[in-house]
Design a protein around this motif. Structure first.
Motif, short mmCIF file in Angstrom:
data_model
loop_
_atom_site.label_atom_id
_atom_site.label_comp_id
_atom_site.label_asym_id
_atom_site.label_seq_id
_atom_site.Cartn_x
_atom_site.Cartn_y
_atom_site.Cartn_z
N TYR A 103 0.81 -1.22 0.00
CA TYR A 103 0.00 0.00 0.00
C TYR A 103 0.84 1.28 0.00
O TYR A 103 0.50 2.25 -0.67
CB TYR A 103 -0.93 0.03 1.21
CG TYR A 103 -2.08 -0.94 1.16
CD1 TYR A 103 -2.30 -1.79 0.08
CD2 TYR A 103 -2.96 -1.03 2.21
CE1 TYR A 103 -3.35 -2.68 0.05
CE2 TYR A 103 -4.03 -1.92 2.20
CZ TYR A 103 -4.21 -2.75 1.12
OH TYR A 103 -5.26 -3.61 1.10
N TYR A 104 1.92 1.29 0.79
CA TYR A 104 2.64 2.54 1.01
C TYR A 104 4.08 2.54 0.55
O TYR A 104 4.75 3.56 0.62
CB TYR A 104 2.59 2.90 2.51
CG TYR A 104 1.18 2.98 3.02
CD1 TYR A 104 0.34 4.03 2.65
CD2 TYR A 104 0.67 2.00 3.86
CE1 TYR A 104 -0.97 4.09 3.11
CE2 TYR A 104 -0.63 2.05 4.32
CZ TYR A 104 -1.44 3.10 3.93
OH TYR A 104 -2.73 3.15 4.38
N ALA A 165 -9.95 1.47 -0.80
CA ALA A 165 -9.42 2.83 -0.96
C ALA A 165 -8.11 2.78 -1.71
O ALA A 165 -7.84 3.61 -2.58
CB ALA A 165 -9.24 3.49 0.40
N PHE A 166 -7.25 1.80 -1.39
CA PHE A 166 -5.96 1.68 -2.06
C PHE A 166 -6.16 1.39 -3.55
O PHE A 166 -5.52 2.01 -4.38
CB PHE A 166 -5.13 0.58 -1.41
CG PHE A 166 -3.89 0.24 -2.20
CD1 PHE A 166 -2.81 1.11 -2.23
CD2 PHE A 166 -3.81 -0.94 -2.93
CE1 PHE A 166 -1.67 0.80 -2.98
CE2 PHE A 166 -2.70 -1.25 -3.67
CZ PHE A 166 -1.63 -0.37 -3.69
N THR A 168 -8.79 1.94 -5.42
CA THR A 168 -9.42 3.10 -6.08
C THR A 168 -8.38 4.18 -6.34
O THR A 168 -8.35 4.78 -7.43
CB THR A 168 -10.57 3.65 -5.19
OG1 THR A 168 -11.51 2.61 -4.99
CG2 THR A 168 -11.23 4.84 -5.85
N GLU A 169 -7.52 4.43 -5.36
CA GLU A 169 -6.47 5.44 -5.50
C GLU A 169 -5.48 5.03 -6.58
O GLU A 169 -5.04 5.84 -7.39
CB GLU A 169 -5.76 5.64 -4.16
CG GLU A 169 -4.71 6.73 -4.19
CD GLU A 169 -4.07 6.91 -2.83
OE1 GLU A 169 -2.83 6.76 -2.75
OE2 GLU A 169 -4.80 7.17 -1.87
N ALA A 170 -5.11 3.75 -6.60
CA ALA A 170 -4.16 3.26 -7.59
C ALA A 170 -4.75 3.33 -9.00
O ALA A 170 -4.03 3.65 -9.96
CB ALA A 170 -3.76 1.81 -7.28
N ALA A 172 -6.91 5.55 -9.99
CA ALA A 172 -7.00 6.94 -10.38
C ALA A 172 -5.65 7.53 -10.78
O ALA A 172 -5.59 8.52 -11.49
CB ALA A 172 -7.58 7.75 -9.21
N SER A 173 -4.56 6.91 -10.35
CA SER A 173 -3.22 7.42 -10.64
C SER A 173 -2.81 7.16 -12.06
O SER A 173 -3.08 6.27 -12.72
CB SER A 173 -2.19 6.79 -9.72
OG SER A 173 -2.48 7.06 -8.39
#
Length: 173
Positions: A103-104, A165-166, A168-170, A172-173
């Motif tokens: 994730y990070y 959330a991870f 979805t964020e990935a 969108a990137s």
């Protein structure tokens, strides 16, 4: 749970050797849970396996409350609790080592893992005290089993939301 399991089982009429064997079996199933999560990783993401095991734990933890004493049905409920609690018991440590990096990234892993560890150690230290207070306040182990089940269900949901959330964020990137 492992701290109160022996007291809970002896209160239900199981012998001390039976109760300690059940508590010890949690450790054996913990190892099996970690191995299963690792073995299933090529087919099932670690967080999905963990979510399923945490949900199974949330269902299994209060299962003994549906029975009384130590008859065969009660023993089956206890075995269910021991198996599923054990399978999921070691996963948070395993997941912290894999999902945080996923994730990070490895750069943030030490700081985030250290922060999480503070809360994990505090919870492990406070758990037996809180369980003892709950047993005293409510006159039995039911509140502890239901509370542990609720916290496990919340953990499963939080892991699901974090992964969602991870991803979805990935995306969108």
């Amino acid at each position: 749970m492992t701290v109160i399991l022996v007291a809970y089982l002896t209160d239900r009429g199981y012998s001390l050797p039976q109760a300690t064997a059940a508590a010890g079996a949690v450790g054996a199933f913990q190892v099996l849970g970690r191995l299963a999560c690792t073995a299933l990783r090529p087919w099932f993401p670690a967080q999905r396996t963990a979510i399923l095991l945490f949900v199974a734990q949330a269902v299994a933890l209060p299962a003994p409350l549906l029975t009384t004493g130590h008859a065969p049905a009660a023993t089956a409920a206890i075995i269910t609790l021991v198996v599923f609690f054990g399978l999921g018991y070691g996963l948070p440590d395993l997941l912290r080592g894999t999902l945080l990096v996923d994730y990070y990234g490895p750069h943030h892993y030490p700081r985030i893992s250290g922060t999480i560890s503070i809360f994990v150690v505090a919870a492990r230290a406070a758990g037996p005290l809180l369980a003892g207070l709950a047993v005293t306040a409510f006159g039995g182990h039911s509140a502890t089993l239901v509370g542990a089940a609720a916290l496990t269900a919340i953990g499963a949901y939080a892991l699901h939301r974090a992964h969602r959330a991870f991803t979805t964020e990935a995306a969108a990137s």
